[in-house]
Design a protein around this motif. Structure first.
Motif, PDB file in Angstrom:
ATOM      1  N   LYS A 102     -18.173  86.631 -52.804  1.00 17.25           N
ATOM      2  CA  LYS A 102     -19.264  87.306 -52.096  1.00 17.25           C
ATOM      3  C   LYS A 102     -18.986  87.325 -50.602  1.00 17.25           C
TER       4      LYS A 102
ATOM      5  N   TYR B 126     -27.636  87.992 -57.968  1.00 19.31           N
ATOM      6  CA  TYR B 126     -26.944  88.243 -56.717  1.00 19.31           C
ATOM      7  C   TYR B 126     -27.442  89.567 -56.150  1.00 19.31           C
TER       8      TYR B 126
ATOM      9  N   GLY C 256     -23.841  80.783 -52.235  1.00 23.55           N
ATOM     10  CA  GLY C 256     -24.234  82.170 -52.084  1.00 23.55           C
ATOM     11  C   GLY C 256     -24.644  82.548 -50.683  1.00 23.55           C
TER      12      GLY C 256
ATOM     13  N   ASP D 269     -28.828  84.379 -52.895  1.00 24.74           N
ATOM     14  CA  ASP D 269     -29.017  84.500 -54.335  1.00 24.74           C
ATOM     15  C   ASP D 269     -30.265  83.722 -54.768  1.00 24.74           C
TER      16      ASP D 269
ATOM     17  N   TRP E  57     -28.576  83.565 -63.025  1.00 27.50           N
ATOM     18  CA  TRP E  57     -28.349  83.587 -61.576  1.00 27.50           C
ATOM     19  C   TRP E  57     -28.219  85.035 -61.140  1.00 27.50           C
TER      20      TRP E  57
ATOM     21  N   HIS F  70     -25.169  86.063 -65.467  1.00 23.41           N
ATOM     22  CA  HIS F  70     -25.063  86.367 -64.041  1.00 23.41           C
ATOM     23  C   HIS F  70     -25.394  87.842 -63.854  1.00 23.41           C
TER      24      HIS F  70
END
Length: 215
Positions: free
Chosen positions: A25, A191, A5, A197, A189, A147
């Motif tokens: 990402k 973002y 991340g 992250d 998780w 997520h």
């Protein structure tokens, strides 16, 4: 390379393959905004066309974009929106409370609504405080932990900036606690709209500290 991340503007994207969904990402613009390209089946969705339109259009590639979702009204999250939509024909979505401040929104979103990208589904979670119409997008991975794409509402180390407005902070911290931490497991998780992250489990012990400090 394993997914960490960690991305930098002009650097390579970070790619995470969840099987049913692939997350790419990148960091764009002078404010190092994160943009996330989600691919499932033959469709792609972009979260925050923040800046550097050429980078985002190239990232989408020949597969194009079905949808662009803007997490909130702040201009650093939509500088490339019009150019990306013009190049790809994507539908532009944002929450109804922020849509009027974002150029080129084709469809308003509401809390609890679902957005599809191919066979995958994202749930819209409305989080009031950073802006009136800030949202997070939740993907419930059938093969692993959830997520969560949080825009500027949740970061490692705290909730988003509410500019010392006590009412806005109280609204945001309460929404984040009730709609995210109280609902989702530690392995979730997330973002954020800028930076690295984290997981809800890593941040959960600090919730009382965040509330006490008021930001």
């Amino acid at each position: 390379m394993p997914y960490t991340g960690e991305v930098t503007r002009g650097g390579p994207p970070a790619v995470r393959d969840l099987g049913a969904l692939t997350i790419t990402k990148v960091s764009v613009g002078p404010m190092d905004n994160n943009a996330y390209l989600l691919r499932s089946g033959d469709e792609q969705l972009l979260i925050d066309a923040a800046n550097d339109a050429g980078t985002l259009i190239a990232l989408a590639g020949d597969a194009g974009l079905a949808t662009v979702v803007t997490t909130h009204r702040h201009a650093d999250h939509w500088q490339a929106l019009e150019e990306v939509v013009a190049a790809t024909g994507a539908e532009s979505l944002a929450h109804i409370e922020d849509a009027a401040e974002i150029p080129l929104v084709n469809r308003d979103l509401r809390d609890g609504e679902h957005i599809t990208v191919g066979p995958a589904t994202l749930e819209v979670i409305h989080l009031v405080g950073h802006t009136p119409g800030s949202i997070a997008l939740l993907y419930q991975d059938p093969d692993g932990p959830p997520h969560l794409f949080t825009g500027d509402s949740l970061f490692p180390g705290g909730v988003g900036n509410t500019r010392k407005n006590k009412a806005n902070f109280e609204s945001l911290i309460t929404d984040v606690e009730q709609k995210l931490f109280n609902r989702l497991p530690d392995k979730t998780w997330f973002y954020p709209g800028h930076g690295n992250d984290s997981t809800l489990g890593a941040e959960r012990p600090h919730l009382p500290e965040w509330r006490a400090r008021g930001w």
